[in-house]
Design an enzyme around this catalytic site. Structure first.
Site, PDB file in Angstrom:
ATOM      1  N   ASP A 137       0.844  -1.205   0.000  1.00  0.00           N
ATOM      2  CA  ASP A 137       0.000   0.000   0.000  1.00  0.00           C
ATOM      3  C   ASP A 137       0.878   1.255   0.000  1.00  0.00           C
ATOM      4  O   ASP A 137       1.211   1.771   1.044  1.00  0.00           O
ATOM      5  CB  ASP A 137      -0.902  -0.021   1.238  1.00  0.00           C
ATOM      6  CG  ASP A 137      -1.894   1.140   1.274  1.00  0.00           C
ATOM      7  OD1 ASP A 137      -2.103   1.785   0.228  1.00  0.00           O
ATOM      8  OD2 ASP A 137      -2.435   1.396   2.353  1.00  0.00           O
ATOM      9  N   GLU A 171      -2.288  10.630  -0.626  1.00  0.00           N
ATOM     10  CA  GLU A 171      -3.545   9.865  -0.664  1.00  0.00           C
ATOM     11  C   GLU A 171      -3.937   9.433   0.735  1.00  0.00           C
ATOM     12  O   GLU A 171      -5.127   9.430   1.084  1.00  0.00           O
ATOM     13  CB  GLU A 171      -3.370   8.642  -1.565  1.00  0.00           C
ATOM     14  CG  GLU A 171      -4.652   7.844  -1.828  1.00  0.00           C
ATOM     15  CD  GLU A 171      -4.902   6.723  -0.818  1.00  0.00           C
ATOM     16  OE1 GLU A 171      -5.960   6.076  -0.890  1.00  0.00           O
ATOM     17  OE2 GLU A 171      -4.041   6.504   0.067  1.00  0.00           O
ATOM     18  N   ASP A 200      -4.619   0.399  -6.496  1.00  0.00           N
ATOM     19  CA  ASP A 200      -4.247   0.635  -5.104  1.00  0.00           C
ATOM     20  C   ASP A 200      -4.293  -0.694  -4.360  1.00  0.00           C
ATOM     21  O   ASP A 200      -5.365  -1.270  -4.185  1.00  0.00           O
ATOM     22  CB  ASP A 200      -5.230   1.637  -4.484  1.00  0.00           C
ATOM     23  CG  ASP A 200      -4.781   2.135  -3.114  1.00  0.00           C
ATOM     24  OD1 ASP A 200      -3.805   1.596  -2.571  1.00  0.00           O
ATOM     25  OD2 ASP A 200      -5.425   3.069  -2.598  1.00  0.00           O
TER      26      ASP A 200
END
Length: 438
Positions: A137, A171, A200
């Site tokens: 991530d 983000e 993602d």
């Protein structure tokens, strides 16, 4: 697994009737037809994607253990990606913004050519949380998008749409970077977007295979890719509104993407379908210090990287560079309803110099009442078999899919065969057509 008797009879009747009309009845082998090749999506090398992840891990290690917004590790990550793209011939733009008192960065890369009024963009957030290196991530999405962009350069692709790639900052603080980008696009520029594809977390260690269901065309493109692998997908729900596609969707731009799961737990049904461990999170290291290079499932990362290229080529490009020779057999061949038997549909290839490419493309069109029963192989002229599709529990009808095969060890000229076996009883079908492209 079999279909109901009534459904099977309906399928048999449909096949018989069309045969009477001359459209699908088996006949003597027709000469293969040379046709114009479609662009062949490349096989994205997993080793290349993982090399980018190793670099991102090193950057984090050398900069306090993370690549978060406002930290040195994030800027070093942006610099790494930008250098790769600049060297590959992209036009790059570094966009700055301010969030939480720190300067943030978006990186935009444009590939020359394509219709400037029809933009296909692929993107991923590059920042991590402060607690770790953020390799799944979202190093996973960032690295796969980067390698797809580099594959565009290696192929010298001449797309019909204008291809753009983006890496977003902040983000993890609430989609700050992608919102800034979209909010600063004039209305006329927003209207030029054909779509935005978001990636993602695509290498979760206990992965699921989730597809965004926001835009039907983009969704179906990814489903087609996974159907070609014989891998079932589910609609993505865990990340709804939580990743950068939301910034684009909120201003009316069509969006889509892939996801392998975060903190939600894998169900028993999902473990049966995809493997892995039921009752365990898709990513036990989500937003944790253990999200490092050991926190990646190679199979999921490899499949999703190839899926990105498949989508970029199919949604954005329709002219191969260079055009490859293609051969097709449109003669119908009935598939026996017997585990012990199989059928071959041959194509004689001639006039192709040297070996087949590493991106040999096989397009398959099979009419069948239960495609889960079918095992499909490409047989090279020397008899080597390349598995295209395993049998499984996929209960849908028909196989209409494209496969990419590394057949670079095979001489191109000779008789290639599509071999199809029906490994279970009570369902019926036939090979409608198939095509091989070099």
């Amino acid at each position: 697994m079999s279909l109901s008797v009534s459904r099977r009879l309906a399928a048999v009747t449909a096949i018989a009737v069309t045969g009477l009309l001359g459209a699908t009845a088996p006949a003597a082998l027709a000469a293969p037809t040379a046709v114009t090749a479609a662009p062949t999506p490349p096989d994205i090398p997993l080793a290349n994607v993982k090399a980018h992840l190793t670099q991102l891990q090193t950057i984090a290690t050398n900069n306090g253990g993370n690549r978060a917004h406002g930290r040195a590790g994030y800027k070093a990550s942006i610099d790494y990606v930008k250098a790769k793209l600049d060297a590959a011939g992209f036009t790059t733009t570094l966009q700055t913004f301010t969030s939480s008192g720190a300067t943030g960065y978006n990186l935009i890369a444009d590939w020359p050519g394509g219709d400037p009024n029809s933009v296909l963009m692929s993107g991923a957030h590059l920042d991590s949380v402060t607690s770790g290196a953020g390799i799944n991530d979202n190093g996973s999405g960032s690295a796969a998008v980067l390698e797809t962009a580099l594959a565009v350069s290696r192929a010298g692709l001449q797309p019909t749409k204008h291809l753009r790639f983006g890496w977003w900052g902040a983000e993890e603080l609430g989609l700050v970077g992608s919102k800034y980008y979209v909010n600063n696009l004039p209305t006329a520029e927003r209207a030029k977007f054909a779509g935005y594809l978001n990636f993602d977390m695509i290498g979760s260690p206990n992965p699921g295979y989730f597809v965004y269901d926001d835009d039907p065309t983009i969704e179906q493109t990814f489903k087609n890719y996974y159907a070609g692998l014989g891998v079932a997908t589910e609609i993505e729900t865990e990340g709804d509104g939580r990743s950068d596609h939301a910034s684009f969707k909120n201003v009316g731009i069509p969006v889509g993407g892939l996801f392998t799961g975060a903190s939600n737990s894998k169900t028993s049904a999902q473990a049966q379908k995809w493997g892995g461990t039921a009752g365990q999170s898709f990513d036990r290291c989500y937003h944790s210090s253990c999200d490092n290079t050991s926190n990646i499932n190679d199979t999921a990362l490899d499949r999703n990287a190839d899926a990105i290229a498949y989508a970029v080529w199919n949604l954005g490009a329709s002219t191969p560079v260079p055009p490859g020779p293609s051969f097709e057999n449109t003669t119908d061949v009935n598939i026996p309803d017997s585990p012990a038997a199989g059928v071959n549909s041959p194509i004689t290839v001639s006039g192709v110099a040297g070996n087949a490419p590493a991106t040999t493309k096989v397009d398959v069109n099979i009419v069948h009442t239960y495609r889960g029963d079918l095992q499909i192989d490409l047989i090279a002229p020397d008899g080597t078999a390349y598995r295209l599709k395993n049998s499984g529990s996929d209960s849908a009808d028909n196989v209409i899919a494209s496969y990419t095969v590394n057949a670079s060890s095979e001489v191109a000229n000779g008789v290639w065969k599509l071999q199809v076996k029906d490994v279970a009883a009570q369902d019926v079908g036939y090979i409608n057509s198939w095509k091989i492209t070099f």
